[in-house]
Design an enzyme around this catalytic site. Sequence first.
Site, PDB file in Angstrom:
ATOM      1  N   ASP A  11       2.230  23.180  11.481  1.00 24.80           N
ATOM      2  CA  ASP A  11       2.170  24.310  12.349  1.00 24.80           C
ATOM      3  C   ASP A  11       0.965  24.452  13.159  1.00 24.80           C
ATOM      4  OD1 ASP A  11       1.122  25.170  10.047  1.00 24.80           O
ATOM      5  OD2 ASP A  11       1.620  27.027  10.108  1.00 24.80           O
ATOM      6  N   ASP A  16      -3.946  21.740  10.840  1.00 22.44           N
ATOM      7  CA  ASP A  16      -3.180  21.047  10.959  1.00 22.44           C
ATOM      8  C   ASP A  16      -3.260  19.982  12.184  1.00 22.44           C
ATOM      9  OD1 ASP A  16      -0.231  22.603  10.141  1.00 22.44           O
ATOM     10  OD2 ASP A  16      -1.881  24.015  10.924  1.00 22.44           O
ATOM     11  N   ASP A 247      -5.456  21.476   5.575  1.00 19.38           N
ATOM     12  CA  ASP A 247      -4.038  20.730   5.482  1.00 19.38           C
ATOM     13  C   ASP A 247      -4.534  19.352   5.405  1.00 19.38           C
ATOM     14  OD1 ASP A 247      -2.315  23.135   5.873  1.00 19.38           O
ATOM     15  OD2 ASP A 247      -2.463  22.884   7.915  1.00 19.38           O
TER      16      ASP A 247
END
Length: 317
Positions: A11, A16, A247
């Site tokens: 997302d 990310d 992430d």
Amino acid sequence: MDKKKIILDCDPGMDDSMAIIMACKSDALEVKAITAVNGNYRVDVTSKNALKVLELIGRTDIPVGKGMPEPMVRKCPKDPFTHGKDGQAENNLPDPVTPLSNKNAVELIIDTVKANPGEIYILCTGPMSNVAMAMKKAPEIKEMIAGIYAISGAFGLNRYAYTNATGDTPQSEWNVYVDPEAADIVYNSGVKLVALGLDVATHFDVNLTDEDIRMLEESDKPEAKFFLQAVHFVNERGFEAYCAVIDCMAVGYAIDATLVKTISGHVGIETKSDLTLGMTVLDRRHHFVWESLPVVEIGESADYERFLKLLMKLVLA
């Protein structure tokens, strides 16, 4: 050595975006698809941001599927943390010209897994809505998925788990908090799950040295400039550099599992309480353990020095 085949379900989000860069530049991984989900931002933004990053690094060969616009059964909450107006730390990348896949994210997950049975690892760095829906729509894929590596949960294994809580309840992690019902489906799916929670993904040792900053500043790589801006963005708001690369821990683990030490434990997802919604409850008791809860691998500690060296090497390559 054969490359590990992955789907990156994400997302974007600056961290990310950095995970996409890290995965696509690794010789150890073959990114078969990127699937965008509603989470840090609405899915219209996250899918567009995934395309922006792929154009930045010249990897438009990788299909991007636009995924679930809402959690499974509830409305999406507002993220208390900001990734900037563009969702990418004010890097302000140009709008993409590359089109999205003609398959949505759920279809792309199902078809990619079926085309590569037993070979696909799914890296979940956002809410698990896409993956859970794929499992509901095509339950046969559960036996075909090699494993799931997820930035998911907070397990109370150290002080970072809850002091750095990212959800909007006191002890929750954002990805689970956004869609706890989806997390419950995936945790209970029987697929081998490695949950890299805030215990390992938000550690203050994930910080850049002055030398790291200098190398980023001197690099002519656009991804290095992206990373540098993300670090400046979070620092200017009183946060540590780890926020720009949370992430990336899932990608690091996919490349080299020795970066993270894990433990096995029974884990349940709270889906009802206002106070603890999205909490990943680890049953660590010596006696009377709820053995009906699924067993997952949980990140306990990580070699942050090696992780950062790997990240910097791939960004600057």
